[in-house]
Write a protein that holds these residues in place. Sequence first.
Motif, PDB file in Angstrom:
ATOM      1  N   LEU A 106       0.810  -1.217   0.000  1.00 39.57           N
ATOM      2  CA  LEU A 106       0.000   0.000   0.000  1.00 39.57           C
ATOM      3  C   LEU A 106       0.847   1.273   0.000  1.00 39.57           C
ATOM      4  O   LEU A 106       0.302   2.358   0.151  1.00 39.57           O
ATOM      5  N   LYS A 107       2.166   1.106  -0.134  1.00 34.01           N
ATOM      6  CA  LYS A 107       3.108   2.242  -0.158  1.00 34.01           C
ATOM      7  C   LYS A 107       3.029   3.066   1.126  1.00 34.01           C
ATOM      8  O   LYS A 107       3.035   4.307   1.103  1.00 34.01           O
ATOM      9  N   LEU A 108       2.956   2.363   2.254  1.00 33.76           N
ATOM     10  CA  LEU A 108       2.909   3.012   3.564  1.00 33.76           C
ATOM     11  C   LEU A 108       4.211   2.741   4.316  1.00 33.76           C
ATOM     12  O   LEU A 108       4.697   1.606   4.333  1.00 33.76           O
ATOM     13  N   PRO A 109       4.800   3.744   4.967  1.00 37.94           N
ATOM     14  CA  PRO A 109       5.976   3.499   5.805  1.00 37.94           C
ATOM     15  C   PRO A 109       5.605   2.564   6.951  1.00 37.94           C
ATOM     16  O   PRO A 109       4.476   2.605   7.470  1.00 37.94           O
ATOM     17  N   PHE A 110       6.558   1.729   7.366  1.00 37.63           N
ATOM     18  CA  PHE A 110       6.272   0.756   8.428  1.00 37.63           C
ATOM     19  C   PHE A 110       7.428   0.710   9.419  1.00 37.63           C
ATOM     20  O   PHE A 110       8.595   0.637   9.032  1.00 37.63           O
ATOM     21  N   ILE A 111       7.081   0.732  10.707  1.00 34.47           N
ATOM     22  CA  ILE A 111       8.062   0.619  11.788  1.00 34.47           C
ATOM     23  C   ILE A 111       7.647  -0.532  12.693  1.00 34.47           C
ATOM     24  O   ILE A 111       6.517  -0.564  13.204  1.00 34.47           O
ATOM     25  N   ALA A 112       8.554  -1.477  12.893  1.00 30.64           N
ATOM     26  CA  ALA A 112       8.330  -2.582  13.820  1.00 30.64           C
ATOM     27  C   ALA A 112       9.036  -2.275  15.135  1.00 30.64           C
ATOM     28  O   ALA A 112      10.237  -1.967  15.142  1.00 30.64           O
ATOM     29  N   VAL A 113       8.306  -2.332  16.232  1.00 29.32           N
ATOM     30  CA  VAL A 113       8.894  -2.161  17.560  1.00 29.32           C
ATOM     31  C   VAL A 113       9.134  -3.556  18.120  1.00 29.32           C
ATOM     32  O   VAL A 113       8.188  -4.281  18.448  1.00 29.32           O
ATOM     33  N   VAL A 114      10.390  -3.950  18.197  1.00 32.59           N
ATOM     34  CA  VAL A 114      10.740  -5.339  18.513  1.00 32.59           C
ATOM     35  C   VAL A 114      11.788  -5.396  19.619  1.00 32.59           C
ATOM     36  O   VAL A 114      12.599  -4.484  19.779  1.00 32.59           O
ATOM     37  N   PRO A 115      11.800  -6.485  20.391  1.00 33.62           N
ATOM     38  CA  PRO A 115      12.868  -6.670  21.390  1.00 33.62           C
ATOM     39  C   PRO A 115      14.225  -6.847  20.705  1.00 33.62           C
ATOM     40  O   PRO A 115      14.309  -7.376  19.592  1.00 33.62           O
ATOM     41  N   ARG A 116      15.276  -6.431  21.384  1.00 36.32           N
ATOM     42  CA  ARG A 116      16.620  -6.592  20.820  1.00 36.32           C
ATOM     43  C   ARG A 116      16.979  -8.062  20.617  1.00 36.32           C
ATOM     44  O   ARG A 116      17.853  -8.388  19.813  1.00 36.32           O
ATOM     45  N   SER A 117      16.310  -8.951  21.357  1.00 38.52           N
ATOM     46  CA  SER A 117      16.610 -10.378  21.262  1.00 38.52           C
ATOM     47  C   SER A 117      15.962 -11.047  20.049  1.00 38.52           C
ATOM     48  O   SER A 117      16.165 -12.235  19.829  1.00 38.52           O
ATOM     49  N   THR A 118      15.192 -10.308  19.268  1.00 36.87           N
ATOM     50  CA  THR A 118      14.521 -10.884  18.102  1.00 36.87           C
ATOM     51  C   THR A 118      15.536 -11.489  17.144  1.00 36.87           C
ATOM     52  O   THR A 118      16.599 -10.927  16.904  1.00 36.87           O
ATOM     53  N   ALA A 119      15.189 -12.656  16.588  1.00 35.38           N
ATOM     54  CA  ALA A 119      16.097 -13.354  15.680  1.00 35.38           C
ATOM     55  C   ALA A 119      16.535 -12.428  14.544  1.00 35.38           C
ATOM     56  O   ALA A 119      15.697 -11.759  13.929  1.00 35.38           O
ATOM     57  N   PRO A 120      17.832 -12.366  14.258  1.00 36.71           N
ATOM     58  CA  PRO A 120      18.309 -11.477  13.193  1.00 36.71           C
ATOM     59  C   PRO A 120      17.695 -11.793  11.838  1.00 36.71           C
ATOM     60  O   PRO A 120      17.529 -10.898  11.008  1.00 36.71           O
ATOM     61  N   GLU A 121      17.336 -13.050  11.611  1.00 35.89           N
ATOM     62  CA  GLU A 121      16.708 -13.409  10.342  1.00 35.89           C
ATOM     63  C   GLU A 121      15.354 -12.708  10.174  1.00 35.89           C
ATOM     64  O   GLU A 121      14.971 -12.346   9.057  1.00 35.89           O
ATOM     65  N   LYS A 122      14.636 -12.500  11.280  1.00 35.98           N
ATOM     66  CA  LYS A 122      13.362 -11.784  11.210  1.00 35.98           C
ATOM     67  C   LYS A 122      13.594 -10.295  10.938  1.00 35.98           C
ATOM     68  O   LYS A 122      12.839  -9.674  10.186  1.00 35.98           O
ATOM     69  N   ILE A 123      14.616  -9.735  11.571  1.00 27.75           N
ATOM     70  CA  ILE A 123      14.948  -8.333  11.326  1.00 27.75           C
ATOM     71  C   ILE A 123      15.248  -8.123   9.845  1.00 27.75           C
ATOM     72  O   ILE A 123      14.786  -7.160   9.214  1.00 27.75           O
TER      73      ILE A 123
END
Length: 366
Positions: A106-123
């Motif tokens: 939809l051409k919308l900016p997106f920000i994910a608020v995630v824990p620092r421990s989140t798997a790097p592959e997901k980041i």
Amino acid sequence: MSDVLPTATSAPVSRDWTAHAVRRIEADYNRSADTHLIPVDLPALADIALYLKDESSHPTGSLKHRLARSLFLYALCNGWIGEGMTIIEASSGSTAVSEAYFARMLKLPFIAVVPRSTAPEKIQAIEFYGGRCHFVDRPGDAYAASEQLARDLGGHYMDQFTYAERATDWRGNNNIAESIFAQMSREPCPTPRWIVCGAGTGGTSATIGRFARYNLHDTQVCVADPEASVFHRHWADRTVQTTSEAPSRIEGIGRARVEPSFIPGVIDRMIAVPDVASIAAARVLSRRLGRRVGGSTGTNLWACALLATEMAQASERGSIVSILCDHGDRYASSYFNDDWLSAQGFDVGPYERRMDAFFADGRLPA
């Protein structure tokens, strides 16, 4: 729990833009096939059939693709999202990956608020779809940080933990429950004795439990929950609202607070699973399937093995359906990395042997 209302735009959202956005999402859905229902061989249990609903085959690789689609449609049709608006979500990773996919559409900016421990592959996956990450030190900090970002940017905080259970049409519309029962219709035991799932928001268990009751199925719902999670404690005692235990290392399920979307009344049973058992079960199942599955799938499998053991001991015949939640490749640096396991103090060997024994003998050893 937050009582902050969804962020409103300063002017009414264009109906033309909303119609365009809904069409884009629905067109994407029409291009997608349903996910496969995989039979899992249990040679020692002739009267019990186990199936896994393979949600990893969605375009964004996880069960959360369904949730993200529903959340976007819900917010669009409520007039909460306008053209160019920044979308913010608190997530342990998979929901953010899927929402980043739809935000890019939809051409919308997106920000994910995630824990620092989140798997790097997901980041990396979030960033691949054009999203960016705002990191918090503790998972519980993600809620307030998301609300603040939405206020500061004039954006919309999607808030999966509040809206998951109401954004999904639990009566039908090809939700996961309707899909499971349709795919089971030609199996030897078409009405599952149990459907096993995890709870992160509680949206999936709410959808399955409501659908089963609405359609008068005898199926019972079991939620497999990390030992550190508050959900199984709240299910047993509704006065329990939080837990101070160290967070579970199984990403995507289990929470420290009872989320608004968690509906305990539709759940027939909860099984608490140690993190080490979840990881061991994921590794064993990955070897049997010839491809990696994530830790939450291991949590589900451990509960399935306990239920199947009980059914066999009671001479019951029937089927169990659970969910293959996401690709295990997202956890190559953690659950499938022996150095990471050692650093966490996880000795998966004894638990892997117990799960191997279940597949060999049809009983999960105590």
